[in-house]
Scaffold this active site. Structure first.
Site, mmCIF file in Angstrom:
data_model
loop_
_atom_site.group_PDB
_atom_site.id
_atom_site.type_symbol
_atom_site.label_atom_id
_atom_site.label_comp_id
_atom_site.label_asym_id
_atom_site.label_seq_id
_atom_site.Cartn_x
_atom_site.Cartn_y
_atom_site.Cartn_z
ATOM 1 N N GLY A 192 28.862 43.618 -11.109
ATOM 2 C CA GLY A 192 29.988 43.977 -11.982
ATOM 3 C C GLY A 192 29.506 44.639 -13.249
ATOM 4 O O GLY A 192 28.330 44.948 -13.409
ATOM 5 N N ASP B 223 42.455 37.969 -17.630
ATOM 6 C CA ASP B 223 42.099 39.097 -16.762
ATOM 7 C C ASP B 223 42.581 38.801 -15.343
ATOM 8 O O ASP B 223 41.888 39.044 -14.370
ATOM 9 C CB ASP B 223 40.579 39.336 -16.789
ATOM 10 C CG ASP B 223 40.183 40.661 -16.131
ATOM 11 O OD1 ASP B 223 41.052 41.547 -15.979
ATOM 12 O OD2 ASP B 223 39.010 40.817 -15.764
ATOM 13 N N VAL C 176 26.676 38.757 -9.238
ATOM 14 C CA VAL C 176 26.898 37.497 -8.534
ATOM 15 C C VAL C 176 26.064 37.501 -7.261
ATOM 16 O O VAL C 176 26.056 38.494 -6.521
ATOM 17 C CB VAL C 176 28.398 37.292 -8.208
ATOM 18 C CG1 VAL C 176 28.624 35.963 -7.503
ATOM 19 C CG2 VAL C 176 29.251 37.381 -9.471
ATOM 20 N N ASP D 31 36.574 34.191 -12.148
ATOM 21 C CA ASP D 31 36.256 35.043 -13.297
ATOM 22 C C ASP D 31 36.947 34.565 -14.577
ATOM 23 O O ASP D 31 37.762 35.274 -15.158
ATOM 24 C CB ASP D 31 36.638 36.499 -12.965
ATOM 25 C CG ASP D 31 35.856 37.510 -13.778
ATOM 26 O OD1 ASP D 31 35.012 37.082 -14.592
ATOM 27 O OD2 ASP D 31 36.097 38.714 -13.602
ATOM 28 N N GLU E 41 29.483 43.364 -16.269
ATOM 29 C CA GLU E 41 28.744 42.492 -17.167
ATOM 30 C C GLU E 41 27.844 41.480 -16.482
ATOM 31 O O GLU E 41 26.940 40.936 -17.095
ATOM 32 C CB GLU E 41 29.732 41.737 -18.076
ATOM 33 C CG GLU E 41 29.965 42.462 -19.370
ATOM 34 C CD GLU E 41 31.432 42.573 -19.730
ATOM 35 O OE1 GLU E 41 32.223 41.745 -19.260
ATOM 36 O OE2 GLU E 41 31.779 43.502 -20.479
ATOM 37 N N ALA E 42 28.128 41.238 -15.222
ATOM 38 C CA ALA E 42 27.367 40.205 -14.526
ATOM 39 C C ALA E 42 27.135 40.600 -13.075
ATOM 40 O O ALA E 42 27.872 41.412 -12.521
ATOM 41 C CB ALA E 42 28.131 38.888 -14.577
ATOM 42 N N GLU F 111 30.308 26.627 -7.028
ATOM 43 C CA GLU F 111 30.615 26.572 -5.596
ATOM 44 C C GLU F 111 30.819 27.984 -5.049
ATOM 45 O O GLU F 111 31.464 28.802 -5.692
ATOM 46 C CB GLU F 111 31.915 25.762 -5.453
ATOM 47 C CG GLU F 111 32.592 25.873 -4.128
ATOM 48 C CD GLU F 111 34.062 25.420 -4.210
ATOM 49 O OE1 GLU F 111 34.534 25.018 -5.297
ATOM 50 O OE2 GLU F 111 34.723 25.487 -3.166
HETATM 51 P P1 ATP Z 1 34.154 42.403 -12.228
HETATM 52 O O1 ATP Z 1 33.516 43.068 -13.421
HETATM 53 O O2 ATP Z 1 34.108 43.190 -10.953
HETATM 54 O O3 ATP Z 1 35.489 41.790 -12.538
HETATM 55 P P2 ATP Z 1 32.687 40.118 -12.748
HETATM 56 O O4 ATP Z 1 31.331 40.544 -13.132
HETATM 57 O O5 ATP Z 1 33.633 39.818 -13.805
HETATM 58 O O6 ATP Z 1 33.237 41.180 -11.819
HETATM 59 P P3 ATP Z 1 33.562 37.993 -10.983
HETATM 60 O O7 ATP Z 1 34.885 38.633 -10.930
HETATM 61 O O8 ATP Z 1 33.492 36.600 -11.455
HETATM 62 O O9 ATP Z 1 32.506 38.849 -11.813
HETATM 63 O O10 ATP Z 1 32.890 38.051 -9.547
HETATM 64 C C1 ATP Z 1 32.671 39.279 -8.899
HETATM 65 C C2 ATP Z 1 32.931 39.146 -7.409
HETATM 66 O O11 ATP Z 1 32.028 38.191 -6.848
HETATM 67 C C3 ATP Z 1 34.303 38.610 -7.067
HETATM 68 O O12 ATP Z 1 35.238 39.645 -6.923
HETATM 69 C C4 ATP Z 1 34.077 37.890 -5.761
HETATM 70 O O13 ATP Z 1 34.140 38.811 -4.699
HETATM 71 C C5 ATP Z 1 32.678 37.380 -5.893
HETATM 72 N N1 ATP Z 1 32.636 35.986 -6.354
HETATM 73 C C6 ATP Z 1 32.549 35.565 -7.637
HETATM 74 N N2 ATP Z 1 32.499 34.226 -7.714
HETATM 75 C C7 ATP Z 1 32.554 33.775 -6.449
HETATM 76 C C8 ATP Z 1 32.529 32.467 -5.854
HETATM 77 N N3 ATP Z 1 32.442 31.373 -6.595
HETATM 78 N N4 ATP Z 1 32.601 32.374 -4.507
HETATM 79 C C9 ATP Z 1 32.692 33.489 -3.754
HETATM 80 N N5 ATP Z 1 32.711 34.742 -4.236
HETATM 81 C C10 ATP Z 1 32.641 34.894 -5.571
HETATM 82 MN MN MN Z 2 36.077 39.945 -11.849
#
Ligand code: ATP
Ligand code: MN
Length: 254
Positions: free
Chosen positions: A58, A188, A63, A205, A60-61, A145
């Site tokens: 993403g 969000d 996963v 998120d 900022e992060a 999880e």
């Molecule tokens: P973005 O900038 O795309 O919104 P983000 O960096 O804010 O992403 P998240 O939205 O928390 O991060 O997670 C990104 C993606 O990882 C999610 O859309 C999902 O597909 C997957 N994901 C995140 N957390 C989990 C989880 N606990 N279990 C399964 N899939 C997850």
């Molecule tokens: Mn997200």
């Protein structure tokens, strides 16, 4: 001293193994030494046994999926200290009584943000909102999880054919109401931050979620309501952002 040297050597080995692992080759920038140390600590503490591949990269992060203790699967969210838009983060942290006086230091802001996501997940769970169970947090690394399975990953609401939008909508609005009653606004919320697995809808998120005391909490809630109502309207559900807002906030009063 000998023990300290041994520990350093073990850590170096560990870091080298991680750096050599295929899934990190393209994303070395995520892992500064302190991040490696944080991951190492999570391994030592028994929260992580082995790293799997990336699930998402993403803004900022990143996963990753990973193996937790006792054959469990976990998700590891790693915030990038350098790539993070920390000004935007600071706007969400300021005004949140939990993070008063956080200041301007980039690293401090990102670490607080990671702590905040962990705290928000815990609070949401206590309020009866289905979110990933938070497991551990260390510096800029959050272990939670894994929803779904490594072989059968949970999908975003945006990516699936919602079989019963009416029911899904009722679940989402109840989660929003519970979150608000627990003093939190997601900030969000949309079909991109809800995932679904085995018919179960999970809100994810929560890094930017603020307490209702935040000066922009109401604006964030209205935006969440607009996003959610728009998505479910497109699915044929009879709703509006005003209806949703009323449902979410009215429950506060009683
Ligand atoms: P973005 O900038 O795309 O919104 P983000 O960096 O804010 O992403 P998240 O939205 O928390 O991060 O997670 C990104 C993606 O990882 C999610 O859309 C999902 O597909 C997957 N994901 C995140 N957390 C989990 C989880 N606990 N279990 C399964 N899939 C997850
Ligand atoms: Mn997200």
């Amino acid at each position: 001293d000998r023990i300290a040297r041994k520990r350093d050597r073990e850590f170096d080995d560990f870091r080298k193994r991680l750096k050599d692992a295929d899934q990190f080759k393209v994303e070395q920038s995520v892992f500064d030494d302190a991040t490696f140390a944080a991951i190492y600590k999570l391994v030592q503490d028994g929260h992580v046994e082995a790293f799997g591949g990336p699930i998402s990269t993403g803004k900022e992060a990143n996963v990753y999926e990973a193996l937790g203790p006792d054959d469990t699967d976990v998700a590891i969210k790693i915030y990038r200290i350098n790539a993070s838009n920390f000004r935007h983060m600071r706007d969400y942290l300021e005004g949140d009584p939990r993070f008063e006086g956080i200041g301007n230091d980039k690293k401090r802001v990102v670490l607080a943000w990671t702590q905040k996501e962990f705290a928000n997940l815990s609070r949401a769970r206590r309020a009866g909102v289905r979110v990933p169970e938070p497991i551990a947090v260390e510096r800029n690394v959050l272990v939670m999880e894994l929803v779904g399975l490594v072989e059968d990953r949970a999908r975003r609401l945006a990516e699936v054919n919602v079989e019963n939008p009416e029911t899904a909508y009722q679940v989402v609005r109840e989660y929003m109401r519970r979150l608000y009653s627990a003093g939190l606004v997601h900030g969000d919320l949309s079909e991109y931050n809800m995932i679904i697995h085995d018919g179960e809808l999970v809100v994810i998120d929560l890094g930017q979620a603020v307490t209702v005391h935040h000066p922009n909490a109401d604006e964030f809630l209205r935006r969440d309501c607009r996003n959610v109502a728009k998505f479910f309207s497109r699915q044929g559900t009879d709703t509006s952002s005003a209806d949703l807002y009323e449902f979410v906030t009215d429950a506060e009063a009683d």
